[in-house]
Design a protein around this motif. Sequence first.
Motif, PDB file in Angstrom:
ATOM      1  N   VAL A  60     -18.157  17.667  -0.134  1.00  0.00           N
ATOM      2  CA  VAL A  60     -18.637  16.593   0.736  1.00  0.00           C
ATOM      3  C   VAL A  60     -17.764  15.356   0.543  1.00  0.00           C
ATOM      4  O   VAL A  60     -17.541  14.916  -0.585  1.00  0.00           O
ATOM      5  CB  VAL A  60     -20.112  16.259   0.425  1.00  0.00           C
ATOM      6  N   ASP A  65     -23.800  10.979   2.138  1.00  0.00           N
ATOM      7  CA  ASP A  65     -24.293  11.947   3.119  1.00  0.00           C
ATOM      8  C   ASP A  65     -25.217  12.980   2.473  1.00  0.00           C
ATOM      9  O   ASP A  65     -25.689  13.897   3.150  1.00  0.00           O
ATOM     10  CB  ASP A  65     -23.124  12.654   3.820  1.00  0.00           C
ATOM     11  N   LYS A 165     -20.108  26.416  16.390  1.00  0.00           N
ATOM     12  CA  LYS A 165     -19.177  25.390  16.866  1.00  0.00           C
ATOM     13  C   LYS A 165     -18.667  25.708  18.266  1.00  0.00           C
ATOM     14  O   LYS A 165     -18.549  24.810  19.119  1.00  0.00           O
ATOM     15  CB  LYS A 165     -18.002  25.269  15.891  1.00  0.00           C
ATOM     16  N   ARG A 170     -25.497  23.132  16.149  1.00  0.00           N
ATOM     17  CA  ARG A 170     -25.435  22.740  14.749  1.00  0.00           C
ATOM     18  C   ARG A 170     -25.934  23.880  13.855  1.00  0.00           C
ATOM     19  O   ARG A 170     -26.789  24.666  14.258  1.00  0.00           O
ATOM     20  CB  ARG A 170     -26.292  21.497  14.501  1.00  0.00           C
ATOM     21  N   VAL A 186     -18.716  22.595   2.449  1.00  0.00           N
ATOM     22  CA  VAL A 186     -19.376  22.355   3.727  1.00  0.00           C
ATOM     23  C   VAL A 186     -18.375  22.104   4.855  1.00  0.00           C
ATOM     24  O   VAL A 186     -18.586  22.544   5.995  1.00  0.00           O
ATOM     25  CB  VAL A 186     -20.388  21.189   3.640  1.00  0.00           C
ATOM     26  N   GLU A 187     -17.291  21.411   4.550  1.00  0.00           N
ATOM     27  CA  GLU A 187     -16.300  21.149   5.590  1.00  0.00           C
ATOM     28  C   GLU A 187     -15.488  22.399   5.898  1.00  0.00           C
ATOM     29  O   GLU A 187     -15.275  22.751   7.069  1.00  0.00           O
ATOM     30  CB  GLU A 187     -15.399  19.991   5.172  1.00  0.00           C
ATOM     31  N   ASP A 192     -23.110  22.100   8.934  1.00  0.00           N
ATOM     32  CA  ASP A 192     -23.543  20.771   9.393  1.00  0.00           C
ATOM     33  C   ASP A 192     -24.614  20.172   8.505  1.00  0.00           C
ATOM     34  O   ASP A 192     -24.665  18.954   8.315  1.00  0.00           O
ATOM     35  CB  ASP A 192     -24.068  20.866  10.827  1.00  0.00           C
ATOM     36  N   TYR A 212     -27.521  17.831   2.409  1.00  0.00           N
ATOM     37  CA  TYR A 212     -26.308  17.253   2.979  1.00  0.00           C
ATOM     38  C   TYR A 212     -26.455  17.222   4.489  1.00  0.00           C
ATOM     39  O   TYR A 212     -26.892  18.201   5.100  1.00  0.00           O
ATOM     40  CB  TYR A 212     -25.072  18.075   2.597  1.00  0.00           C
ATOM     41  N   HIS A 214     -24.212  16.168   8.005  1.00  0.00           N
ATOM     42  CA  HIS A 214     -22.934  15.780   8.599  1.00  0.00           C
ATOM     43  C   HIS A 214     -23.031  14.341   9.095  1.00  0.00           C
ATOM     44  O   HIS A 214     -24.058  13.932   9.651  1.00  0.00           O
ATOM     45  CB  HIS A 214     -22.605  16.727   9.759  1.00  0.00           C
ATOM     46  N   ASP A 216     -22.087  12.869  11.632  1.00  0.00           N
ATOM     47  CA  ASP A 216     -22.354  12.705  13.062  1.00  0.00           C
ATOM     48  C   ASP A 216     -23.798  13.020  13.444  1.00  0.00           C
ATOM     49  O   ASP A 216     -24.183  12.841  14.601  1.00  0.00           O
ATOM     50  CB  ASP A 216     -21.426  13.603  13.890  1.00  0.00           C
TER      51      ASP A 216
END
Length: 383
Positions: A60, A65, A165, A170, A186-187, A192, A212, A214, A216
């Motif tokens: 993260v 977040d 995606k 999500r 996570v990335e 998300d 966690y 995201h 956005d």
Amino acid sequence: MIYLDNAASSWPKPAGVTEAMVRVMNECGANPGRGSHQMAVQASRILFETRRKAARLFGVHNPNDISFTLNTTMALNIAIQGFVREGDHVLCTGIEHNSVRRPLEMLKRNRRVQITYVQTDSTGQIRLEDVEKVIQKNTTLIVCSHSSNLLGTILPVDKIAAIAKKHGIRLLVDAAQTAGCCSIDVEGMGIDMLAFPGHKALLGPQGTGGLYIHPDIELNPLLYGGTGGDSENIDQPHIRPDRLEAGTQNTPGIAGLGAGIDYVLQETVDKIYEKEWMLTQFLMDGLQGINGIQIIGPKMGEAKTGIVTFRMHGASSSEIAFMLDRNYQIAVRSGFHCTPLAHEAAGTKDTGAVRASFGCFNTKEDAQALVDAMKEIRHHFVK
């Protein structure tokens, strides 16, 4: 006691976990974020440091977040109830825990939310084409266990994320069985939201966990109340992590969680996974040689978390667990494991099953003790 119930809560804990919790109680037991004096500042620093460690473990970028929760169940409820709107369609797998199923079914009743359960095979594996073909125009969320708490099956989260995606959906991942014993980025994996416990493979105390989100994604809070800062505002603040952390946090528990994560980072997730996987293979090899025992879930040699689940012809799972506890001092979990969906997939919805689950402190001797005990128990039932 030979403790083989780590899928519920890990035990024992590293010595540093207890030491960190006692230190907080003795030296800085003030409310974090609720004052400018030294003890309050030190308590706030403990929360941030644990947040930073969790962020490092899960890839993260911004520790803020991550919001702390009481457990994975609370994290899942914050994510599901905070994200899903009236009329949305949600996909989840056919092996989900009640911590996912029950909030979704509540939203189905109260917010006219549609739910599709994507079925798995008897080992808990899912076909990706089955996920994509049931996506609708109003599908907003996919909820997926990283690993089944009954079967130990590890699902292809990264591939499910790619489907999500592609369709602008999500992905919420339940990492109750994988946080601390399986690699999570996570990335890199396209996650998300990630719900995780503190008291299982992260080796922290009960009453800890996290979510966690995201950057956005904006969630409606599950709880409203004091956050220390922005007190003059009648609304819940939007700043993270305050928005989702109303009320006084469990500073001693979070300090213990930080010490548990330290241990995991030092040992490395990969080494912990390899050890637990080796123990599952050793136990499966021993149990499959006992007449009348059926192992459910992935076959030997396949990827899985440290779970071995089985049933024995002629005996209920509760009888077996009782005998293991009373006669052999071996702790396992019997019954339906809060996941009737997974039992339906495995074909054990009428009988239940016995689950043995390893942690990073278990040994081959522990696994062998269970094999030897099951041989004697089997002999008892076939006389």
